[in-house]
Design a protein around this motif. Structure first.
Motif, mmCIF file in Angstrom:
data_model
loop_
_atom_site.group_PDB
_atom_site.id
_atom_site.type_symbol
_atom_site.label_atom_id
_atom_site.label_comp_id
_atom_site.label_asym_id
_atom_site.label_seq_id
_atom_site.Cartn_x
_atom_site.Cartn_y
_atom_site.Cartn_z
ATOM 1 N N ASP A 22 -23.305 29.100 19.793
ATOM 2 C CA ASP A 22 -24.328 28.048 19.775
ATOM 3 C C ASP A 22 -24.583 27.514 21.177
ATOM 4 O O ASP A 22 -25.723 27.213 21.548
ATOM 5 C CB ASP A 22 -23.905 26.903 18.849
ATOM 6 C CG ASP A 22 -24.096 27.248 17.381
ATOM 7 O OD1 ASP A 22 -24.810 28.232 17.096
ATOM 8 O OD2 ASP A 22 -23.530 26.543 16.526
ATOM 9 N N HIS A 23 -23.523 27.390 21.979
ATOM 10 C CA HIS A 23 -23.694 26.966 23.369
ATOM 11 C C HIS A 23 -24.441 28.030 24.173
ATOM 12 O O HIS A 23 -25.228 27.697 25.067
ATOM 13 C CB HIS A 23 -22.340 26.673 24.005
ATOM 14 C CG HIS A 23 -21.808 25.309 23.689
ATOM 15 N ND1 HIS A 23 -21.278 24.996 22.459
ATOM 16 C CD2 HIS A 23 -21.755 24.169 24.432
ATOM 17 C CE1 HIS A 23 -20.897 23.724 22.462
ATOM 18 N NE2 HIS A 23 -21.184 23.202 23.643
ATOM 19 N N PHE A 24 -24.197 29.301 23.863
ATOM 20 C CA PHE A 24 -24.969 30.374 24.511
ATOM 21 C C PHE A 24 -26.465 30.185 24.257
ATOM 22 O O PHE A 24 -27.289 30.285 25.177
ATOM 23 C CB PHE A 24 -24.548 31.742 23.976
ATOM 24 C CG PHE A 24 -23.177 32.189 24.410
ATOM 25 C CD1 PHE A 24 -22.509 31.555 25.435
ATOM 26 C CD2 PHE A 24 -22.557 33.270 23.788
ATOM 27 C CE1 PHE A 24 -21.252 31.977 25.849
ATOM 28 C CE2 PHE A 24 -21.300 33.702 24.191
ATOM 29 C CZ PHE A 24 -20.652 33.040 25.213
ATOM 30 N N LEU A 25 -26.807 29.917 23.000
ATOM 31 C CA LEU A 25 -28.214 29.742 22.649
ATOM 32 C C LEU A 25 -28.833 28.559 23.378
ATOM 33 O O LEU A 25 -29.956 28.634 23.883
ATOM 34 C CB LEU A 25 -28.347 29.552 21.138
ATOM 35 C CG LEU A 25 -28.040 30.778 20.266
ATOM 36 C CD1 LEU A 25 -27.932 30.383 18.796
ATOM 37 C CD2 LEU A 25 -29.122 31.832 20.446
ATOM 38 N N ASP A 26 -28.081 27.464 23.449
ATOM 39 C CA ASP A 26 -28.586 26.277 24.138
ATOM 40 C C ASP A 26 -28.812 26.555 25.618
ATOM 41 O O ASP A 26 -29.845 26.177 26.191
ATOM 42 C CB ASP A 26 -27.608 25.118 23.949
ATOM 43 C CG ASP A 26 -28.039 23.861 24.672
ATOM 44 O OD1 ASP A 26 -29.094 23.312 24.322
ATOM 45 O OD2 ASP A 26 -27.338 23.437 25.612
ATOM 46 N N VAL A 27 -27.863 27.218 26.244
ATOM 47 C CA VAL A 27 -27.984 27.513 27.677
ATOM 48 C C VAL A 27 -29.148 28.460 27.943
ATOM 49 O O VAL A 27 -29.909 28.276 28.903
ATOM 50 C CB VAL A 27 -26.661 28.101 28.212
ATOM 51 C CG1 VAL A 27 -26.831 28.621 29.641
ATOM 52 C CG2 VAL A 27 -25.564 27.047 28.174
ATOM 53 N N THR A 28 -29.314 29.482 27.099
ATOM 54 C CA THR A 28 -30.414 30.426 27.316
ATOM 55 C C THR A 28 -31.778 29.754 27.160
ATOM 56 O O THR A 28 -32.719 30.078 27.891
ATOM 57 C CB THR A 28 -30.313 31.614 26.342
ATOM 58 O OG1 THR A 28 -30.215 31.128 24.992
ATOM 59 C CG2 THR A 28 -29.106 32.475 26.651
ATOM 60 N N GLU A 29 -31.884 28.818 26.221
ATOM 61 C CA GLU A 29 -33.158 28.113 26.060
ATOM 62 C C GLU A 29 -33.505 27.305 27.304
ATOM 63 O O GLU A 29 -34.652 27.284 27.755
ATOM 64 C CB GLU A 29 -33.086 27.202 24.831
ATOM 65 C CG GLU A 29 -33.102 27.967 23.507
ATOM 66 C CD GLU A 29 -32.908 27.044 22.315
ATOM 67 O OE1 GLU A 29 -32.735 25.824 22.544
ATOM 68 O OE2 GLU A 29 -32.943 27.536 21.174
ATOM 69 N N ARG A 30 -32.502 26.649 27.879
ATOM 70 C CA ARG A 30 -32.763 25.830 29.059
ATOM 71 C C ARG A 30 -32.992 26.693 30.299
ATOM 72 O O ARG A 30 -33.798 26.342 31.165
ATOM 73 C CB ARG A 30 -31.604 24.851 29.270
ATOM 74 C CG ARG A 30 -31.346 23.989 28.041
ATOM 75 C CD ARG A 30 -30.337 22.910 28.272
ATOM 76 N NE ARG A 30 -30.841 21.897 29.179
ATOM 77 C CZ ARG A 30 -30.178 20.789 29.487
ATOM 78 N NH1 ARG A 30 -28.989 20.562 28.932
ATOM 79 N NH2 ARG A 30 -30.677 19.911 30.324
ATOM 80 N N ILE A 31 -32.315 27.831 30.371
ATOM 81 C CA ILE A 31 -32.562 28.749 31.487
ATOM 82 C C ILE A 31 -33.955 29.344 31.376
ATOM 83 O O ILE A 31 -34.638 29.561 32.397
ATOM 84 C CB ILE A 31 -31.484 29.857 31.506
ATOM 85 C CG1 ILE A 31 -30.155 29.286 32.001
ATOM 86 C CG2 ILE A 31 -31.916 31.023 32.383
ATOM 87 C CD1 ILE A 31 -29.039 30.292 32.067
ATOM 88 N N GLU A 32 -34.402 29.593 30.154
ATOM 89 C CA GLU A 32 -35.755 30.118 29.970
ATOM 90 C C GLU A 32 -36.800 29.142 30.511
ATOM 91 O O GLU A 32 -37.777 29.556 31.153
ATOM 92 C CB GLU A 32 -36.006 30.387 28.487
ATOM 93 C CG GLU A 32 -37.338 31.073 28.208
ATOM 94 C CD GLU A 32 -37.489 31.464 26.758
ATOM 95 O OE1 GLU A 32 -38.401 32.245 26.436
ATOM 96 O OE2 GLU A 32 -36.679 30.988 25.926
ATOM 97 N N ASP A 33 -36.581 27.839 30.296
ATOM 98 C CA ASP A 33 -37.494 26.837 30.850
ATOM 99 C C ASP A 33 -37.469 26.873 32.381
ATOM 100 O O ASP A 33 -38.511 26.747 33.035
ATOM 101 C CB ASP A 33 -37.104 25.446 30.353
ATOM 102 C CG ASP A 33 -37.319 25.271 28.853
ATOM 103 O OD1 ASP A 33 -38.142 26.035 28.291
ATOM 104 O OD2 ASP A 33 -36.662 24.403 28.248
#
Length: 362
Positions: free
Chosen positions: A190-201
């Motif tokens: 779940d932390h992976f998903l959160d980090v990838t979303e913010r890196i995508e921004d």
């Protein structure tokens, strides 16, 4: 995550638990490196503080339940007592103490040893100026038939919140320590998903900056961002294989009702890995685009320099010719020789200037 079904009715076992005497737990304070130690029976945590020796004795006396111990950056001496009590393999203990491991799953006799790389998004004002985007840590787990021991390295991967959530939902813990391992895996992913979303921004913002006029984004900054994405990739990609093995029945320590949930976590990891790979390719494209813009700007500057050099060469050449000491030169002694030469210089320079402007060299 949906609740993991229990192996039996909690109501049916309540009478059995009530009929058994509970030995008073040890009241020794938790050490600095021991974050928590709990005893769970039918998914419910028994009250009181426990030492690791008293906890496992209580579980094995009852013949049911499990122990969950959380450690934070123990050294060789500190972890040795826990390793001796639970029969942990010395190679796995060495990996847990010294860390710096890649995600993996290993089996030592009747114990599983799993390594997770944890990540945290580092807040920053702009991705074009940040020096760090992703902070990583490590989380190890020893899984046995009646215990799970977690060893954490780093300050951002705490499991206190997760433990409280599980304590409040006994049905998720009823299948045993494997359910805790699944909850940890799900928590990490779940932390992976959160980090990838913010890196995508961040990448979207950087992409806009790269293609904006007069952009100040350098290829070095994009490469630094690419290195941070690589740190995330090292945490995500190797984890897919261990999760797939757990979902496929790699060990009997993971019951059938828990294996299906590992399959769901594996799917999430695969999704994250694909997104991270796409980030890496996009950043490579941005590096190429930035280098292309630099090359294009250099070509434009060189054309401007060449055009002005050609214009300046006209008066230089004529002044050089008429600066030679010859007696017989055209219009040398004419009253209108000087203004005529100046006029010729201006006409030629103006003609060259208009030609270069038409061809967008100036």
């Amino acid at each position: 995550m949906p609740a993991i079904p229990s192996l039996g009715s909690l109501r049916g076992r309540a009478a059995t638990r009530a009929s058994r005497a509970v030995r008073p737990p040890a009241t020794t304070p938790v050490s600095d490196y021991v974050v928590d130690c709990g005893v769970y029976v039918d998914g419910q945590r028994l009250p009181g503080q426990w030492t690791h020796t008293a906890a496992i004795k209580e579980v094995r006396r009852r013949g049911e339940g499990f122990v969950w111990i959380g450690l934070h950056e123990p050294d060789d001496k500190q972890i040795q007592g826990v390793a001796d009590t639970f029969g942990l393999h010395e190679l796995a203990v060495e990996d847990a103490v010294h860390a710096h491991q890649r995600p993996k799953l290993e089996r030592y006799d009747d114990t599983l040893f799993m390594v997770f790389r944890t990540v945290r998004y580092v807040e920053h004002e702009s991705p074009t100026t940040a020096n760090e985007i992703v902070e990583s840590g490590e989380l190890m787990a020893f899984l046995g038939t009646d215990f799970i021991i977690t060893v954490r390295h780093g300050n951002h991967a705490g499991l206190a919140t997760l433990r409280r959530e599980l304590d409040a939902d006994p049905e998720r813990l009823a299948p045993g320590p494997a359910s805790v391992l699944h909850a940890i895996a799900d928590h990490v992913v779940d932390h992976f998903l959160d980090v990838t979303e913010r890196i995508e921004d961040d990448i979207d913002e950087m992409e806009t900056e790269v293609f904006a006029p007069r952009s100040r984004v350098s290829s070095e900054q994009i490469y630094l961002f690419k290195r941070e994405v690589l740190e995330l990739r090292r945490a995500v990609s190797p984890l897919a294989a261990p999760l797939r093995r757990l979902a496929e029945g790699y060990t009997r320590l993971v019951p059938d009702e828990v294996r299906s949930y590992f399959r769901n976590v594996h799917d999430h990891v695969t999704t994250v890995a694909e997104r991270v790979a796409a980030f890496d390719e996009l950043l490579t494209t941005l590096v190429d685009a930035t280098l292309g813009k630099i090359t294009l700007q250099l070509n434009s500057d060189m054309r401007k320099i060449t055009a002005w050099a050609a214009i300046i060469a006209v008066p230089t050449a004529l002044a050089g010719i008429y600066g030679m000491n010859f007696d017989y030169m055209p219009e040398l002694h004419s009253r209108y020789g000087y203004p005529m030469i100046i006029a010729v210089i201006l006409v030629i320079c103006l003609t060259l200037y208009r030609i270069f402007r038409k061809n967008r060299w100036l």
